[in-house]
Design a protein around this motif. Structure first.
Motif, mmCIF file in Angstrom:
data_model
loop_
_atom_site.group_PDB
_atom_site.id
_atom_site.type_symbol
_atom_site.label_atom_id
_atom_site.label_comp_id
_atom_site.label_asym_id
_atom_site.label_seq_id
_atom_site.Cartn_x
_atom_site.Cartn_y
_atom_site.Cartn_z
ATOM 1 N N GLU A 1 -10.899 1.079 -15.638
ATOM 2 C CA GLU A 1 -9.454 0.821 -16.165
ATOM 3 C C GLU A 1 -8.463 0.982 -15.032
ATOM 4 O O GLU A 1 -7.617 0.077 -14.875
ATOM 5 C CB GLU A 1 -9.159 1.929 -17.253
ATOM 6 N N THR A 2 -8.582 1.762 -14.007
ATOM 7 C CA THR A 2 -7.566 2.161 -13.104
ATOM 8 C C THR A 2 -7.517 0.892 -12.037
ATOM 9 O O THR A 2 -6.515 0.308 -11.553
ATOM 10 C CB THR A 2 -8.065 3.306 -12.181
ATOM 11 N N ILE A 3 -8.830 0.382 -11.605
ATOM 12 C CA ILE A 3 -8.855 -0.712 -10.830
ATOM 13 C C ILE A 3 -8.668 -2.019 -11.533
ATOM 14 O O ILE A 3 -7.987 -2.831 -10.866
ATOM 15 C CB ILE A 3 -10.535 -0.751 -10.327
ATOM 16 N N LEU A 4 -8.919 -2.213 -12.589
ATOM 17 C CA LEU A 4 -8.457 -3.292 -13.528
ATOM 18 C C LEU A 4 -7.090 -3.517 -13.454
ATOM 19 O O LEU A 4 -6.433 -4.609 -13.166
ATOM 20 C CB LEU A 4 -9.046 -3.364 -15.050
ATOM 21 N N THR A 5 -6.445 -2.554 -13.802
ATOM 22 C CA THR A 5 -4.996 -2.290 -13.655
ATOM 23 C C THR A 5 -4.215 -2.687 -12.555
ATOM 24 O O THR A 5 -3.244 -3.374 -12.399
ATOM 25 C CB THR A 5 -4.217 -1.195 -14.586
ATOM 26 N N GLU A 6 -4.914 -1.960 -11.307
ATOM 27 C CA GLU A 6 -4.285 -2.355 -10.231
ATOM 28 C C GLU A 6 -4.629 -3.818 -9.770
ATOM 29 O O GLU A 6 -3.412 -4.177 -9.169
ATOM 30 C CB GLU A 6 -4.955 -1.547 -9.138
ATOM 31 N N HIS A 7 -5.474 -4.384 -10.051
ATOM 32 C CA HIS A 7 -5.648 -5.793 -9.494
ATOM 33 C C HIS A 7 -4.839 -6.746 -10.483
ATOM 34 O O HIS A 7 -4.265 -7.606 -10.081
ATOM 35 C CB HIS A 7 -7.051 -6.139 -9.947
ATOM 36 N N LEU A 8 -4.662 -6.262 -11.914
ATOM 37 C CA LEU A 8 -3.654 -7.049 -12.559
ATOM 38 C C LEU A 8 -2.287 -6.949 -12.289
ATOM 39 O O LEU A 8 -1.578 -7.916 -12.117
ATOM 40 C CB LEU A 8 -3.614 -6.589 -13.871
ATOM 41 N N CYS A 9 -1.830 -5.705 -11.660
ATOM 42 C CA CYS A 9 -0.418 -5.506 -11.030
ATOM 43 C C CYS A 9 -0.305 -6.545 -9.767
ATOM 44 O O CYS A 9 0.682 -7.220 -9.744
ATOM 45 C CB CYS A 9 -0.429 -4.256 -10.615
ATOM 46 N N ASP A 10 -1.472 -6.451 -8.860
ATOM 47 C CA ASP A 10 -1.444 -7.506 -7.884
ATOM 48 C C ASP A 10 -0.893 -9.012 -8.086
ATOM 49 O O ASP A 10 -0.371 -9.566 -7.427
ATOM 50 C CB ASP A 10 -2.618 -7.148 -7.056
ATOM 51 N N TYR A 11 -1.827 -9.236 -9.236
ATOM 52 C CA TYR A 11 -1.721 -10.744 -9.602
ATOM 53 C C TYR A 11 -0.472 -10.898 -10.180
ATOM 54 O O TYR A 11 0.119 -12.328 -9.826
ATOM 55 C CB TYR A 11 -2.975 -10.921 -10.525
ATOM 56 N N LEU A 12 0.080 -10.135 -11.135
ATOM 57 C CA LEU A 12 1.384 -10.294 -11.728
ATOM 58 C C LEU A 12 2.579 -10.462 -10.636
ATOM 59 O O LEU A 12 3.361 -11.420 -11.007
ATOM 60 C CB LEU A 12 1.582 -9.475 -13.046
ATOM 61 N N THR A 13 2.456 -9.573 -9.582
ATOM 62 C CA THR A 13 3.385 -9.337 -8.661
ATOM 63 C C THR A 13 3.657 -10.893 -8.020
ATOM 64 O O THR A 13 4.420 -11.295 -7.481
ATOM 65 C CB THR A 13 3.339 -8.251 -7.673
ATOM 66 N N GLY A 14 2.336 -11.104 -7.500
ATOM 67 C CA GLY A 14 2.119 -12.501 -6.676
ATOM 68 C C GLY A 14 2.671 -13.664 -7.653
ATOM 69 O O GLY A 14 3.110 -14.804 -7.116
ATOM 70 N N THR A 15 2.252 -13.754 -8.982
ATOM 71 C CA THR A 15 2.592 -14.892 -9.775
ATOM 72 C C THR A 15 3.980 -15.041 -10.026
ATOM 73 O O THR A 15 4.518 -16.156 -10.276
ATOM 74 C CB THR A 15 1.548 -14.867 -11.034
ATOM 75 N N ALA A 16 4.568 -13.859 -10.230
ATOM 76 C CA ALA A 16 5.969 -13.747 -10.808
ATOM 77 C C ALA A 16 6.765 -14.479 -9.457
ATOM 78 O O ALA A 16 7.889 -14.827 -9.629
ATOM 79 C CB ALA A 16 6.438 -12.412 -11.122
ATOM 80 N N ARG A 17 6.212 -13.819 -8.284
ATOM 81 C CA ARG A 17 7.009 -14.374 -7.059
ATOM 82 C C ARG A 17 7.243 -15.889 -7.099
ATOM 83 O O ARG A 17 7.927 -16.313 -6.215
ATOM 84 C CB ARG A 17 6.278 -13.810 -5.823
#
Length: 239
Positions: free
Chosen positions: A52-68
């Motif tokens: 769960e922790t790593i999935l959420t970390e990777h989702l966070c990375d993806y969303l930040t990049g996509t939002a940008r």
């Protein structure tokens, strides 16, 4: 001794002007996150971790990049393990925040240090372990770590009236988990566990078999006379 920088030194960290967004902005933000979840899951560059922790970390990375790179969402950043505003010792799994600006929503001011809304992330099923409860998406009889339980108690998001839960479905289907979670909430209400009623049931909003995800909603009374909490549940089949 600190160097004396000239007045003309570039202000790289200077914030831009305030942005004013309508009350619907946060729901639109959740729609944006929901639309990106299947793309994140199917990203060929995404590591195949299951915790769960790593999935959420990777989702966070993806969303930040996509939002940008997305018009209208490029004013946001996503963070993991964010301290709750009221309970500093408790961590919010995922939180969007303003990035480089101040955002006003329905009269409330949010700077880059403020969470726009709290998001709890849970695996379905709950991993086995000491003091783990299979119903942990909803409730944990051993600790106050149940997902919905935390919001109802005000341990998460006490300053917010809208939050979300992301379910990483690693076994079975979203339809089956909807049925199972309804059963757990029904049992809590029937057995007289304080604060739980049939009003806490999750309502299906939409499901997409092609994208293998579902969006549900729920509304919950909270302790200490706090206003009701609305939750959006974004379930993504990872299996």
């Amino acid at each position: 001794m600190l160097a004396n920088f000239p007045d003309s030194f570039p202000q790289f960290g200077k914030l831009s002007g305030d942005l004013h967004r309508p009350a619907t902005f946060l729901r639109e933000l959740l729609d944006f996150i929901a639309s990106e979840l299947p793309r994140w899951r199917d990203d060929p560059e995404r590591p195949t971790d299951t915790s769960e922790t790593i999935l959420t970390e990777h989702l966070c990375d993806y969303l930040t990049g996509t939002a940008r790179l997305s018009t209208g969402w490029d004013v946001l950043q996503f963070r993991t393990e964010v301290a709750d505003e009221q309970h500093k010792g408790r961590k919010i799994d995922l939180a969007p925040k303003p990035c480089g600006t101040t955002i006003w929503i329905d009269g409330r001011r949010h700077t880059q240090y403020d969470s726009l809304l709290p998001i709890e992330c849970k695996r379905l099923p709950t991993p086995k372990g000491r003091n783990r409860d299979e119903r942990e998406y909803v409730f944990n009889r051993y600790a106050s770590t149940g997902g919905i339980q935390r919001f109802k108690a005000g341990h998460h998001g006490a300053d917010h009236s809208l939050g979300a839960m992301i379910g990483y479905v690693q076994e079975e289907t979203t339809a089956l988990w909807h049925q199972r979670i309804a059963g757990w909430i029904g049992e809590l209400a029937k057995s007289g566990v304080p604060g739980w009623t049939q009003m806490d049931l999750l309502q299906m909003e939409r499901t997409d078999e092609t994208l293998r995800m579902a969006v549900l909603r729920s509304s919950h009374n909270r302790e200490n006379s706090r206003p009701k909490m609305e939750l959006r549940h974004l379930w993504l089949q990872m299996n």
